[in-house]
Design an enzyme around this catalytic site. Structure first.
Site, PDB file in Angstrom:
ATOM      1  N   ARG A 110      -2.855  10.627  22.530  1.00 48.85           N
ATOM      2  CA  ARG A 110      -3.248  11.333  21.292  1.00 48.85           C
ATOM      3  C   ARG A 110      -2.260  11.141  20.143  1.00 48.85           C
ATOM      4  NH1 ARG A 110      -5.188  15.211  25.031  1.00 48.85           N
ATOM      5  NH2 ARG A 110      -7.420  14.898  25.189  1.00 48.85           N
ATOM      6  N   LYS A 132      -3.229   2.474   7.046  1.00 53.43           N
ATOM      7  CA  LYS A 132      -4.544   2.045   7.529  1.00 53.43           C
ATOM      8  C   LYS A 132      -4.320   1.234   8.786  1.00 53.43           C
ATOM      9  CE  LYS A 132      -7.513   1.735   3.492  1.00 53.43           C
ATOM     10  NZ  LYS A 132      -8.275   0.819   2.626  1.00 53.43           N
ATOM     11  N   LYS A 219       1.723   0.238  -4.384  1.00 48.73           N
ATOM     12  CA  LYS A 219       0.866   0.743  -3.305  1.00 48.73           C
ATOM     13  C   LYS A 219       1.239   2.180  -2.931  1.00 48.73           C
ATOM     14  CE  LYS A 219      -1.339  -0.170   1.035  1.00 48.73           C
ATOM     15  NZ  LYS A 219      -1.733  -1.091   2.082  1.00 48.73           N
ATOM     16  N   GLU A 229      -8.292   7.511   1.069  1.00 51.08           N
ATOM     17  CA  GLU A 229      -9.261   6.726   0.299  1.00 51.08           C
ATOM     18  C   GLU A 229     -10.529   7.512  -0.071  1.00 51.08           C
ATOM     19  OE1 GLU A 229      -9.270   2.406   0.966  1.00 51.08           O
ATOM     20  OE2 GLU A 229     -11.441   2.563   1.046  1.00 51.08           O
ATOM     21  N   ARG A 233      -7.696   5.095  -4.059  1.00 51.48           N
ATOM     22  CA  ARG A 233      -7.200   4.048  -3.140  1.00 51.48           C
ATOM     23  C   ARG A 233      -8.179   2.885  -3.007  1.00 51.48           C
ATOM     24  NH1 ARG A 233      -3.941   4.571   2.628  1.00 51.48           N
ATOM     25  NH2 ARG A 233      -3.816   2.329   2.939  1.00 51.48           N
ATOM     26  N   ASN A 237      -8.770  -2.278  -2.814  1.00 46.35           N
ATOM     27  CA  ASN A 237      -9.729  -3.158  -2.138  1.00 46.35           C
ATOM     28  C   ASN A 237     -10.374  -4.171  -3.061  1.00 46.35           C
ATOM     29  OD1 ASN A 237     -10.145  -2.626   0.756  1.00 46.35           O
ATOM     30  ND2 ASN A 237     -10.237  -0.535   0.017  1.00 46.35           N
ATOM     31  N   HIS A 240     -11.885  -7.345  -1.711  1.00 46.18           N
ATOM     32  CA  HIS A 240     -12.042  -7.229  -0.261  1.00 46.18           C
ATOM     33  C   HIS A 240     -13.492  -7.085   0.194  1.00 46.18           C
ATOM     34  CE1 HIS A 240      -7.759  -6.890  -0.530  1.00 46.18           C
ATOM     35  NE2 HIS A 240      -7.609  -6.696   0.767  1.00 46.18           N
ATOM     36  N   HIS A 244     -14.112  -9.576   3.204  1.00 46.22           N
ATOM     37  CA  HIS A 244     -14.408  -9.157   4.584  1.00 46.22           C
ATOM     38  C   HIS A 244     -15.672  -9.848   5.109  1.00 46.22           C
ATOM     39  CE1 HIS A 244     -11.815  -5.239   4.388  1.00 46.22           C
ATOM     40  NE2 HIS A 244     -11.095  -6.350   4.399  1.00 46.22           N
ATOM     41  N   HIS A 257      -6.502 -13.933   5.949  1.00 43.75           N
ATOM     42  CA  HIS A 257      -7.027 -12.789   5.199  1.00 43.75           C
ATOM     43  C   HIS A 257      -6.745 -12.939   3.690  1.00 43.75           C
ATOM     44  CE1 HIS A 257      -8.067  -8.716   4.093  1.00 43.75           C
ATOM     45  NE2 HIS A 257      -6.849  -8.521   3.624  1.00 43.75           N
TER      46      HIS A 257
HETATM   47  P1  NAD Z   1      -1.273 -12.415  10.659  1.00 42.66           P
HETATM   48  O1  NAD Z   1      -0.682 -11.181  11.198  1.00 42.66           O
HETATM   49  O2  NAD Z   1      -2.353 -13.057  11.447  1.00 42.66           O
HETATM   50  O3  NAD Z   1      -0.123 -13.464  10.374  1.00 42.66           O
HETATM   51  C1  NAD Z   1      -0.446 -14.721   9.862  1.00 42.66           C
HETATM   52  C2  NAD Z   1       0.150 -15.833  10.734  1.00 42.66           C
HETATM   53  O4  NAD Z   1       1.568 -15.861  10.517  1.00 42.66           O
HETATM   54  C3  NAD Z   1      -0.048 -15.617  12.206  1.00 42.66           C
HETATM   55  O5  NAD Z   1      -0.295 -16.833  12.834  1.00 42.66           O
HETATM   56  C4  NAD Z   1       1.316 -15.079  12.655  1.00 42.66           C
HETATM   57  O6  NAD Z   1       1.608 -15.300  14.013  1.00 42.66           O
HETATM   58  C5  NAD Z   1       2.231 -15.863  11.780  1.00 42.66           C
HETATM   59  N1  NAD Z   1       3.551 -15.288  11.568  1.00 42.66           N
HETATM   60  C6  NAD Z   1       3.876 -13.986  11.508  1.00 42.66           C
HETATM   61  N2  NAD Z   1       5.169 -13.859  11.185  1.00 42.66           N
HETATM   62  C7  NAD Z   1       5.666 -15.099  11.074  1.00 42.66           C
HETATM   63  C8  NAD Z   1       6.937 -15.615  10.741  1.00 42.66           C
HETATM   64  N3  NAD Z   1       7.949 -14.821  10.414  1.00 42.66           N
HETATM   65  N4  NAD Z   1       7.106 -16.966  10.711  1.00 42.66           N
HETATM   66  C9  NAD Z   1       6.058 -17.799  10.990  1.00 42.66           C
HETATM   67  N5  NAD Z   1       4.825 -17.365  11.287  1.00 42.66           N
HETATM   68  C10 NAD Z   1       4.636 -16.022  11.327  1.00 42.66           C
HETATM   69  O7  NAD Z   1      -1.896 -12.155   9.224  1.00 42.66           O
HETATM   70  P2  NAD Z   1      -1.310 -11.458   7.910  1.00 42.66           P
HETATM   71  O8  NAD Z   1      -1.714 -12.348   6.823  1.00 42.66           O
HETATM   72  O9  NAD Z   1       0.109 -11.071   8.055  1.00 42.66           O
HETATM   73  O10 NAD Z   1      -2.135 -10.098   7.860  1.00 42.66           O
HETATM   74  C11 NAD Z   1      -3.538 -10.090   7.749  1.00 42.66           C
HETATM   75  C12 NAD Z   1      -4.070  -8.848   8.420  1.00 42.66           C
HETATM   76  O11 NAD Z   1      -3.565  -7.691   7.752  1.00 42.66           O
HETATM   77  C13 NAD Z   1      -5.567  -8.748   8.376  1.00 42.66           C
HETATM   78  O12 NAD Z   1      -6.057  -8.388   9.630  1.00 42.66           O
HETATM   79  C14 NAD Z   1      -5.836  -7.670   7.360  1.00 42.66           C
HETATM   80  O13 NAD Z   1      -7.033  -6.973   7.626  1.00 42.66           O
HETATM   81  C15 NAD Z   1      -4.627  -6.793   7.513  1.00 42.66           C
HETATM   82  N6  NAD Z   1      -4.307  -5.993   6.335  1.00 42.66           N
HETATM   83  C16 NAD Z   1      -4.138  -4.668   6.493  1.00 42.66           C
HETATM   84  C17 NAD Z   1      -3.801  -3.878   5.419  1.00 42.66           C
HETATM   85  C18 NAD Z   1      -3.575  -2.412   5.610  1.00 42.66           C
HETATM   86  O14 NAD Z   1      -3.377  -1.709   4.626  1.00 42.66           O
HETATM   87  N7  NAD Z   1      -3.576  -1.921   6.822  1.00 42.66           N
HETATM   88  C19 NAD Z   1      -3.623  -4.448   4.157  1.00 42.66           C
HETATM   89  C20 NAD Z   1      -3.788  -5.821   4.033  1.00 42.66           C
HETATM   90  C21 NAD Z   1      -4.130  -6.592   5.138  1.00 42.66           C
HETATM   91  N1  GLY Z   2      -5.108  -2.804   1.754  1.00 43.07           N
HETATM   92  C1  GLY Z   2      -5.918  -1.748   1.208  1.00 43.07           C
HETATM   93  C2  GLY Z   2      -5.356  -0.402   1.454  1.00 43.07           C
HETATM   94  O1  GLY Z   2      -4.316  -0.243   2.070  1.00 43.07           O
HETATM   95  O2  GLY Z   2      -5.948   0.556   1.052  1.00 43.07           O
END
Ligand code: NAD
Ligand code: GLY
Length: 352
Positions: A110, A132, A219, A229, A233, A237, A240, A244, A257
């Site tokens: 939990r 998020k 942010k 949101e 917030r 997006n 996005h 998506h 992404h």
């Molecule tokens: P990812 O986590 O897939 O990383 C991209 C690539 O880089 C992967 O292959 C990873 O293994 C590699 N990598 C990571 N660190 C590295 C390093 N130091 N050196 C070399 N390679 C490395 O993708 P991302 O672009 O970091 O994140 C995208 C994700 O984040 C999506 O799923 C998206 O939905 C999410 N996201 C979430 C929020 C939120 O507010 N929660 C906001 C934006 C994006």
């Molecule tokens: N990446 C969009 C949010 O955090 O709201």
């Protein structure tokens, strides 16, 4: 340097930039990472963490593994280590890891505490902050998840040195998003930034830290006002709603992404242009910036009716009304939910 994310008294936290020396925990700690990040940087991290007992869970690398199956695997590992309610989870990786780590932390027994140590630029400037969490399913992206804030975030530029230029560019897309929506001054700053240095991971630490700090400040300001949101917030997006769908239609494999967000911003701008919210010149300015950082701006929509229908599973769609986040001039954004299907189709047709 640090940026505070101000929430309730018990949930506010700091994002530290280049301040991770040693972390001591009087509890069990599990580090969630993937195979690639572990190979590149886990040794360095392990030297900085001290805990009663330390465990590492490694998952496969890729957005296509951001699903409930992987969550179950992580939870099973955590149960087998007999982690308790005082245990802490550390997400060590990009946005995929921080989204999944946060989700797991929010549901294990939990809810246990977690911290984020992002290793991609995208996760530093965006994903690791704001609470998020979640995973994708076959219906769409991030459809399963929670709002659950980390206890702290540590962004370290040393970890970003190994990023490929494609990943750096993807992170830049989310920073360009912040610029278009909130702060036009950043556009000029980026127009003057040396893209070769940036894309070759040769930017000096101070400039990189400046980019991360600015993005997190913007942010944090939004998240502090609208954590769950309910309105404001949604502006984060921008791009996005389109991104998506593109990611889902391409099986989470073709585009990073941030790349999908770049295309999504261009699609949103096409819609904004049709409504006179953006001028041709402003659209072009954003396109040029995306191109400068080697980001894609176009996607050939295979079936526009299907693309349109996918908007109805967007988390911002309420009572059949799609909330589009559109730039209204540069440095400002608005939410439009009264766009007719005909007008949406007209904008999508540019991309068939
Ligand atoms: P990812 O986590 O897939 O990383 C991209 C690539 O880089 C992967 O292959 C990873 O293994 C590699 N990598 C990571 N660190 C590295 C390093 N130091 N050196 C070399 N390679 C490395 O993708 P991302 O672009 O970091 O994140 C995208 C994700 O984040 C999506 O799923 C998206 O939905 C999410 N996201 C979430 C929020 C939120 O507010 N929660 C906001 C934006 C994006
Ligand atoms: N990446 C969009 C949010 O955090 O709201």
């Amino acid at each position: 340097m640090k940026v505070k994310v101000s929430l309730d008294k018990n949930t506010s936290y700091n994002v530290y930039i280049n301040e991770l020396e040693k972390l001591n925990f009087n509890t069990k700690v599990v580090i969630l990472t993937n195979e690639l990040v572990a190979k590149l940087h886990l040794d360095v991290l392990l030297r900085k963490i001290h805990a009663k007992e330390l465990f590492v869970v490694k998952i496969k690398d890729g957005e296509e593994y951001k699903n409930l199956q992987t969550i179950e695997y992580i939870l099973n590992q955590m149960c087998s280590y007999k982690l308790d309610r005082k245990s802490l989870l550390i997400s060590f990786g990009g946005g995929v890891i921080s989204d999944m780590g946060g989700f797991v932390a929010s549901i294990y027994q939990r809810g246990i505490e977690f911290i984020n140590i992002p290793t991609t630029l995208l996760a530093c400037v965006d994903a690791s902050v704001g609470g998020k969490t979640g995973v994708n399913n076959k219906f769409g992206k991030n459809l399963i998840g929670t709002f659950y804030q980390p206890k702290a975030v540590y962004c370290q530029s040393e970890f970003l040195k190994t990023l490929a230029s494609r990943e750096l560019a993807a992170g830049m897309a989310e920073f360009i998003k912040m610029a278009v929506v909130f702060d036009v001054k950043i556009l000029s700053f980026l127009e003057n930034l040396d893209e070769d240095k940036f894309l070759n991971a040769n930017l000096d630490d101070a400039t990189l830290a400046q980019i991360i700090q600015k993005s997190i400040e913007l942010k944090a300001n939004i998240v502090s006002q609208d954590e769950k949101e309910n309105g404001l917030r949604m502006l984060l997006n921008y791009g996005h709603t389109f991104a998506h769908v593109i990611e889902n239609q391409t099986g989470y494999k073709k585009y990073l992404h941030g790349e999908a967000v770049a295309i999504g911003m261009n699609m949103a701008n096409t819609l904004a242009l049709n409504f006179g919210l953006l001028s041709e010149q402003e659209c072009k300015r954003v396109q040029n910036l995306l191109i400068k950082f080697k980001l894609p701006i176009s996607y050939k929509i295979p079936n526009i009716e299907e693309f349109y229908n996918a908007f109805f599973l967007d988390k911002k769609t309420h009572y059949q009304k799609i909330n589009f986040i559109l730039a209204c001039g540069l440095g400002k954004a608005c939410i439009k939910n009264d766009i007719s299907k005909e007008n949406i189709m007209q904008a999508l047709k540019v991309f068939v």
